[in-house]
Write an enzyme that holds these catalytic residues in place. Sequence first.
Site, PDB file in Angstrom:
ATOM      1  N   SER A  16       2.937   2.996  67.289  1.00 24.37           N
ATOM      2  CA  SER A  16       3.111   3.490  65.738  1.00 24.37           C
ATOM      3  C   SER A  16       4.468   2.303  65.037  1.00 24.37           C
ATOM      4  O   SER A  16       4.886   2.777  63.376  1.00 24.37           O
ATOM      5  CB  SER A  16       3.803   4.484  66.029  1.00 24.37           C
ATOM      6  OG  SER A  16       2.841   5.142  66.111  1.00 24.37           O
ATOM      7  N   SER A  25       1.426   5.230  63.169  1.00 27.10           N
ATOM      8  CA  SER A  25       1.486   6.417  63.192  1.00 27.10           C
ATOM      9  C   SER A  25       2.368   6.060  62.483  1.00 27.10           C
ATOM     10  O   SER A  25       3.074   7.359  61.069  1.00 27.10           O
ATOM     11  CB  SER A  25       2.200   7.798  63.893  1.00 27.10           C
ATOM     12  OG  SER A  25       2.837   7.603  64.454  1.00 27.10           O
ATOM     13  N   LYS A  81      10.283  10.233  59.161  1.00 32.62           N
ATOM     14  CA  LYS A  81       8.941  10.386  59.506  1.00 32.62           C
ATOM     15  C   LYS A  81       9.292  11.147  59.174  1.00 32.62           C
ATOM     16  O   LYS A  81       9.729  12.146  60.391  1.00 32.62           O
ATOM     17  CB  LYS A  81       8.631   9.140  60.776  1.00 32.62           C
ATOM     18  CG  LYS A  81       7.370   9.512  60.968  1.00 32.62           C
ATOM     19  CD  LYS A  81       6.920   8.539  62.323  1.00 32.62           C
ATOM     20  CE  LYS A  81       5.569   8.568  62.971  1.00 32.62           C
ATOM     21  NZ  LYS A  81       5.105   7.612  63.994  1.00 32.62           N
TER      22      LYS A  81
END
Length: 495
Positions: free
Chosen positions: A206, A182, A107
């Site tokens: 997230s 996210s 990520k």
Amino acid sequence: MTNYTRRHFLRGTAATAALLPFASACAPVRALRATSLPSGDMDGVRMAQLISNGDVSSLEFTEAAIARAERVNPQINAIASKTYDMARVRAAESPAGTFGGVPTFIKDLMNWKNAPSFYGSRAFKDYVAEEDGVFATRWREMGVVSLGKSTTPEIGLISSTEPLVTGPTRNPWDLSRIPGGSSGGAAALTASRVTPFAHASDGGGSIRIPAACCGLFGLKPSRGALAGPQLDQPVELSVNHAVTLTVRDSAALFAAAEDPREGLTPTGRITGPASRRLKIAFAPEPTNGASLDSETRAGIERTADLCRSLGHEVVDWTVPMDGKAFQDEFLLLWAAGAAEFMQQAMAYSPGKAPEEILEPWTLGLAQDFMAKKDRFESAIAYLQAFEGEYHSWFDDFDVLLTPTVSTLPPAIGTQSPTGDFDETMKRVTDFVAFTAPMNVSGAASMSVPLQWTSGGIPVGSLFSGRRGDDGLLLALAYELEAAQPWIDRKPGILG
């Protein structure tokens, strides 16, 4: 949404394998070649086994994953930066470890040495990490091969992945919808079977929100269960882990990264369901005044029925909290993170006006904090006290069952960081009504992809426990996966 590492982020920011419900992941393979895996129908544990046995090389799996990425990414836009050449070099070296040679993505909020880290922001579009983040070090030790960085909203501050620096990421089940945030890029890539799992983090939902939107398994580990930096924060929200196609990948990744602190008992590697029947509190109503859409309500009711059919006691329950009060205090802490990030971005890009490098959503949060910062200490006191309140709920039951999000994934643009701030805030807080309490309390929580609508859109089911209940949740997840498998469900973009 993910709470970043703040001041430190630039410095490093009873089912056995044979019984798992996915034949392609466990089938014997002798002369298998990467080109025979067009849709990546294999989990990471199986890939690692094949690499270790010499049946398939890491480089073959890596090249196949790169080919899949190049085929689907033009549709989903989930890769922030590609590091294919670095991946090929690492794969050729056949790295050792629990997941030795298995391809994945990191990520874009976590530093991976020599890879770009945008943090989802135009402010850092030229930044390249000089070293691994703490959690990234553990993943490198596992032997994974990173193909690049997955997309994320600006510093993980919103539940849709539509950053200006890379553009909107799309949900592979319906390209008009968001993949959540996210960890939206991680979820879109994994759901598209580019890799069997991808790194993700969770500071307000997230991991679990994009897992629900994209039909994946997403465990938010307990605070302090896995390796990570020791943060100087009044309320530590964020944890790192993964979104995965299978429960056993999540369990194996958890065990390989485990480094319990603050009195937590080690969980170890959970390999199947437990015989213990649980008392599950079923609380489908949002506490903040949001409403469920009809398909989300129908899906979570089916999950409750599934748990009953498996012999668990499911009791109707109402969460004893003022959801709007909690939301207000949580959002002030969230806004404090935006204000701090704004300062860091301005220091990194001197001479730039804030609106040149930061998104309206981030600036709106920062401004909101500045207007309310005299309340910050009382908000922190409220949130610190909430941890004990949350855990007291479990005196009378074992697990809490709620929806993961209140509606199906909305359309791209609905939660855009460039939209009207107040309107976007209402849409976001209504959508993510269930996940933040587990971050404040440090509790274990997981979204399980048990339901789909008649139109083929995933509906996540959120199971939450106490801090330290990671093993209990993983054992339950194995049982649910065996009872209602999801591995054969594939997004339409795969054909």
